[in-house]
Structures are given as C-alpha cells and as structure tokens.
Design an enzyme around this catalytic site. Structure first.
Site, PDB file in Angstrom:
ATOM      1  N   TRP A 200       0.866  -1.137  -0.048  1.00 33.61           N
ATOM      2  CA  TRP A 200       0.122   0.132   0.079  1.00 33.61           C
ATOM      3  C   TRP A 200       0.969   1.211  -0.075  1.00 33.61           C
ATOM      4  CZ3 TRP A 200       1.461   2.561   4.254  1.00 33.61           C
ATOM      5  CH2 TRP A 200       1.811   1.785   5.415  1.00 33.61           C
ATOM      6  N   ASN A 201       2.160   1.284   0.521  1.00 31.02           N
ATOM      7  CA  ASN A 201       2.939   2.501   0.724  1.00 31.02           C
ATOM      8  C   ASN A 201       3.470   2.939  -0.681  1.00 31.02           C
ATOM      9  OD1 ASN A 201       4.544   0.369   0.865  1.00 31.02           O
ATOM     10  ND2 ASN A 201       6.283   1.825   1.685  1.00 31.02           N
TER      11      ASN A 201
ATOM     12  N   LYS B 232      -2.403  -7.114  -8.659  1.00 35.70           N
ATOM     13  CA  LYS B 232      -3.108  -7.050  -7.498  1.00 35.70           C
ATOM     14  C   LYS B 232      -2.837  -6.260  -6.496  1.00 35.70           C
ATOM     15  CE  LYS B 232      -3.285  -9.168  -3.540  1.00 35.70           C
ATOM     16  NZ  LYS B 232      -3.856  -7.847  -2.631  1.00 35.70           N
ATOM     17  N   PRO B 233      -3.342  -4.804  -6.271  1.00 39.84           N
ATOM     18  CA  PRO B 233      -2.866  -4.011  -5.270  1.00 39.84           C
ATOM     19  C   PRO B 233      -3.719  -4.286  -4.119  1.00 39.84           C
ATOM     20  CG  PRO B 233      -4.729  -3.072  -6.805  1.00 39.84           C
ATOM     21  CD  PRO B 233      -4.358  -4.199  -7.482  1.00 39.84           C
TER      22      PRO B 233
ATOM     23  N   GLY C 222       5.547  -7.657   3.366  1.00 44.61           N
ATOM     24  CA  GLY C 222       6.314  -8.111   4.671  1.00 44.61           C
ATOM     25  C   GLY C 222       6.831  -9.553   4.480  1.00 44.61           C
TER      26      GLY C 222
ATOM     27  N   GLU D 175      10.505  -8.226  -2.649  1.00 45.98           N
ATOM     28  CA  GLU D 175      11.148  -6.776  -2.268  1.00 45.98           C
ATOM     29  C   GLU D 175      10.444  -6.727  -0.907  1.00 45.98           C
ATOM     30  OE1 GLU D 175      11.644  -3.685  -0.852  1.00 45.98           O
ATOM     31  OE2 GLU D 175      10.358  -2.871  -2.057  1.00 45.98           O
TER      32      GLU D 175
ATOM     33  N   GLY E 270      10.895  -6.095   3.814  1.00 48.23           N
ATOM     34  CA  GLY E 270      11.064  -5.013   4.680  1.00 48.23           C
ATOM     35  C   GLY E 270      12.621  -4.853   5.126  1.00 48.23           C
TER      36      GLY E 270
ATOM     37  N   CYS F 180      10.227   1.002   3.576  1.00 45.59           N
ATOM     38  CA  CYS F 180      11.221  -0.386   4.076  1.00 45.59           C
ATOM     39  C   CYS F 180      12.459   0.063   4.193  1.00 45.59           C
ATOM     40  CB  CYS F 180      10.942  -1.433   2.991  1.00 45.59           C
ATOM     41  SG  CYS F 180      11.282  -0.762   1.436  1.00 45.59           S
TER      42      CYS F 180
ATOM     43  N   GLU G 229      10.657  -5.131  12.172  1.00 43.63           N
ATOM     44  CA  GLU G 229      10.320  -3.901  11.544  1.00 43.63           C
ATOM     45  C   GLU G 229       9.056  -3.235  11.994  1.00 43.63           C
ATOM     46  OE1 GLU G 229      10.292  -2.621   6.867  1.00 43.63           O
ATOM     47  OE2 GLU G 229       8.937  -4.434   7.391  1.00 43.63           O
TER      48      GLU G 229
ATOM     49  N   GLY H 277      14.445 -10.030   1.269  1.00 46.81           N
ATOM     50  CA  GLY H 277      14.091 -10.568   0.105  1.00 46.81           C
ATOM     51  C   GLY H 277      15.112 -10.956  -0.935  1.00 46.81           C
TER      52      GLY H 277
ATOM     53  N   GLU I  99      14.693  -4.730  -8.350  1.00 45.78           N
ATOM     54  CA  GLU I  99      13.802  -3.824  -9.199  1.00 45.78           C
ATOM     55  C   GLU I  99      14.639  -2.596  -9.556  1.00 45.78           C
ATOM     56  OE1 GLU I  99      10.409  -3.139  -6.644  1.00 45.78           O
ATOM     57  OE2 GLU I  99       9.485  -5.101  -7.174  1.00 45.78           O
TER      58      GLU I  99
END
Length: 497
Positions: free
Chosen positions: A167-168, A191-192, A244, A265, A267, A299, A400, A473, A477
């Site tokens: 979401w961020n 998929k958001p 996460g 990808e 935290g 993150c 985290e 992870g 990217e």
C-alpha cells in the site's frame, strides 16, 4: 510539534473529484462488483469511509490471468520499438495527470502531499526508463568451434507476471514492476492491496489510453483470497511481490505448487552509522527526519541510529529537536511532513510495539509514542517516538515497526558499528556518515545490505537496482537488473557439419 488540523471538507471534495471508478479491470472491462465482497476504504486522515472497493474473487483472478494469457502472444510479437513507444506514451500520460495522482496517493493511504507529489514523476521515470530498454535486450554468440556449429542465446519474456504491490508504494511501485515486465514483452495481472487501490487502477486505465492492448495490463484489487489465487495459478509464470516477510512466506508456499519463480522486495531494519568525523550539522537532522517521513512507513528508512559514544549526546539532541519540529497533521497540507499511518489496526500495532519496549526497559523513551489527540484524534495519527540506549537484541531493534519510531544505540569503534548494523536478519539498506573517504568505502563494503548510502539519502534513480539480502528478500527492481528479472535466456545450437 506543530499539528495541522485535518480539513475534512477538502478531503471529501478531492475524493469526489479524483477517485477513479471503483472496479476490477480485466481486459478493457471495468467490473464494479467483486465476487469476494467489498472493502470499506477508510481515509487514514479523517477516519471516515470514502469508497467501497470491490474485492476480486478467485474466479475473477482466473479471468484476469486468462485475459493476460490471451493477450500475451500478440504483445510479445510487437516489435520492440512499438512496445517502447507505447510505454513512452504511458509515461507521458502519467506525467500529465501527476497532480491528480498525487492527491489519490494521499487519499488512498495518507501519504503527505509533500512526498506524494514526487511519486507520479518517479512512476513515469520507471516506465520511460524501461521503454528505453525495450529495444535493447540482446543475446550473445557462444564461443564454439565455428566450422562445426553456431551457438547463440536469446532473451525471452516469461509470459504472465503476477504483480502484488503493497500500500505504501502506490503507482511508483507498480510502475517499477510492471514497466520492466511490459518492456520485456510480458503481460501482467496486478493485485493492489484493498487498502490502496486507487492509483493502481488509474495506471491500468492509462495503459489502455496509451494504446497498450486490452489484457496486457489487468488490475484485480483484493485481499488474501485474490492474492492466494494469483500466486497459485498455473497460468502465472512469475510473481513479483512487495510486502512483509510473513506474507512472503505464504507466497513462497503457494508458488511452490507450480514451481513459480518469485521476486521478493521485503522490509528493512536499516542502520544509520554516524562516526565522530561526520558533518554533525547534517547527520543530526538526517537521523531524526529520514526515518519519520510518511510516518516511518517505508522499507528503506534508517530506523536504527548507531552513533559513536563520543558524539552520542550531541547527535541525539539534534535528532530529537528535528523530530519535534516536523509538522504533523493533514496530509493534504503541503507543510505536513508526518501524516497518519495507514489504518487504525496499524496504529495499534505500532503503539503496542513502543509500549512493550518502554515497559520492558528496552530503551529510554525520549519522545512521543502515543496516539495523537486533538485536533488529529479522528485519524490514524501516531506521535513520533524516539527511544535511546536500545539493546541491540530488543524486539524494537530487530522487528520492522513500519511506523514513526527511531531506535538509538551507541558504539565505540568501527568494528562494533558494523556488527550492530549487520546485527539483524534484514539486509535492505545501510547508511554511513563520515568525512573519511577510505572509511566510507570500507564500511560500505562490510555492510550486509543491498543498498548503501553515504552521507545522505540517495535519490534511487530508475537506472539503479534496488533490493535487499536476507529477510529483506531477493531479486532486484530498477535498473537493467530489474529488466533481467522478467527475461529468461534460451540457448540455440545449430550444427554446421
């Protein structure tokens, strides 16, 4: 700390003006109803419901994957320069609606407009960067006896990529993933999270407007049902996930069913090392501000301050003063630097972690840590917290938080500083403040982190690879490495004799 009152009327007006049609995008069809129900989306700043988000069910995910598979052969067959030009058009459309998209980012998860304003431009940067690489993917000739055989490699797309965004990151995170996947010739099902679907829906709509064929980009807002269906779907050829570690473990289990490769990808718990020879006028304010923007919901933020004992008091005083001076409040106010956290549940989680640290004597609470009261009591606002003398093995120093919390610990020499920075299971980022060039490079080499920033916070351009180690992870990217995640190499051997 200055508090800017939330303008409820402005939030309602912007929601009415800018929120996209709440739908599931499959091919070119906007479907208003989700077979997994709907999510009442709450504005993080006002605490009020502002939209009903349809949640895609497993059947709708199946339809979206089918649409992506149907579109894949034609999209892959487009000449690379045609894909390049379509992505350049998409980038231009994002830039043309940057102000609108920035407000959507604020409405969807409370990101202060002071930070959200830059995110559409970053999204366009990623799309345009990967557009430029679309016609530059090349194989190689493999050295072999030339009179006997000809051997060469061909980079090929995977097929259908399942993109699961958190979401961020909003549209910039989706663009970083989907831009690379599309440039390589893949199609995507995005998929958001139901907490923040607005800007991703706009991304899908703009892709159609840019002339990208229906089915190449599909958007299925949803919760766990949609995520599980996408990850386990036999028609998905690779998964790219941001989120996460707990969710990542479930994704890996689901992907194992079909041996689907995954990019993760995740935290971070990044250490910020400040040596005595650093520019203290810069390092002190950086230590306070860098981990608090967007209420610490990032993150890569330096959430652990690792400061030399000789300058501990001075740096801590400057960091605390900086945090006190950061305006908190209405994220639509351009003066605001600290907005709400994304939800009431997340606010409770963050405050619970702070309370347990204080109760367990895992540090001295110097500032904040409670729920913000009037005039911000209706939103999900958490007072920024600073904890000093935190034991390195304390949960608040190991887990985290993803909230406005800074944990401080001291060191006596370089080896101890590196050990403290590397003393978590995460390995996303590291920060070093020193005027000694040799030390800077020496410590950067010693840090177990995928990204190291010296004497500041790097801009992370689209051309730079980003991704961590360990619990942060794997895979990259951004940059050419990010494109490579969505290409696989085929070897072709031709005997000549």
């Amino acid at each position: 700390m200055t508090a800017h009152k939330v303008d409820h009327a402005l939030h309602r007006r912007f929601a009415a003006e800018y929120l996209p049609e709440m739908s599931i995008l499959i091919g070119e069809e906007n479907i208003p109803k989700g077979t997994d129900g709907e999510h009442a989306h709450v504005n993080a700043a006002t605490g009020r419901v502002q939209a009903a988000v349809p949640l895609a069910g497993a059947d709708q995910v199946d339809r979206a994957v089918a649409a992506a598979r149907k579109a894949y052969p034609a999209w892959r067959a487009w000449r690379p320069d045609e894909r390049r030009n379509a992505l350049l058009r998409l980038g231009a459309l994002i830039r043309g609606r940057a102000a609108e998209i920035a407000r959507l980012l604020t409405l969807e998860c409370g990101t202060p407009i002071s930070g959200a304003a830059a995110m559409p431009g970053r999204a366009a940067d990623y799309v345009e960067y990967y557009a430029g690489l679309a016609d530059k993917t090349e194989g190689r000739v493999v050295p072999i006896f030339p009179e006997r055989a000809f051997d060469y490699t061909v980079p090929e797309p995977y097929g259908v990529i399942g993109v699961i965004s958190t979401w961020n990151g909003g549209i910039s995170s989706v663009a970083r993933k989907a831009g690379a996947a599309l440039a390589a010739g893949n199609t995507v099902v995005v998929k958001p999270m139901e907490l923040a679907p607005f800007s991703t829906l706009v991304f899908g709509q703009l892709a159609l407007e840019a002339g990208i064929p229906p089915g190449v980009v599909n958007v299925v807002p949803g919760g766990a049902t949609a995520g599980e269906a996408l990850v386990a779907h036999p028609g998905v050829d690779k998964i790219s996930f941001t989120g996460g570690a707990d969710a990542a473990r479930k994704i890996l289990v689901g992907a194992a069913r079909n041996i689907t490769p995954v990019v993760l990808e995740l935290g971070g718990k990044s250490g910020n090392i400040v040596f005595p020879d650093a520019d203290l006028d810069a390092a002190g304010p950086f230590a306070g501000a860098a981990c608090m923007r967007n209420s610490g919901q990032g993150c890569v933020m330096p959430t652990r301050l690792i400061v030399h004992a000789d300058i501990h008091d001075e740096i801590v005083e400057r960091a605390v003063r900086t945090v006190r001076e950061m305006p908190i409040g209405d994220p639509l106010d351009e003066r605001t630097l600290i907005g709400p956290v994304v939800s009431a549940a997340h606010a409770d989680r963050v405050m619970g972690m702070i309370a347990r640290a204080a109760d367990g004597r895992s540090g001295d609470l110097l500032l904040g840590g409670g729920r913000a009261g009037d005039p911000l009591g209706e939103g999900h606002f958490v007072e920024p917290a600073v904890l000093d003398r935190v034991p390195p093995d304390a949960p608040i120093a190991q887990e985290e938080v993803f909230g406005p919390v800074l944990s401080i610990m001291a060191f006596s020499d370089e080896d101890e500083a590196v050990a403290l920075a590397n003393g978590t299971r995460y390995g996303l980022a590291g920060y070093v403040h020193t005027r000694d060039l040799q030390r800077a490079h020496r410590v950067a080499a010693a840090l177990d982190a995928g990204y190291v920033s010296l004497n500041g916070f790097a801009a992370l351009p689209a051309s730079a690879p980003f991704g961590g180690f360990g619990l942060s992870g794997y895979g990259k990217e951004g940059g050419r490495e990010g494109l490579g995640e969505f290409l696989r190499s085929k070897n072709v051997y031709l005997p000549l004799a």
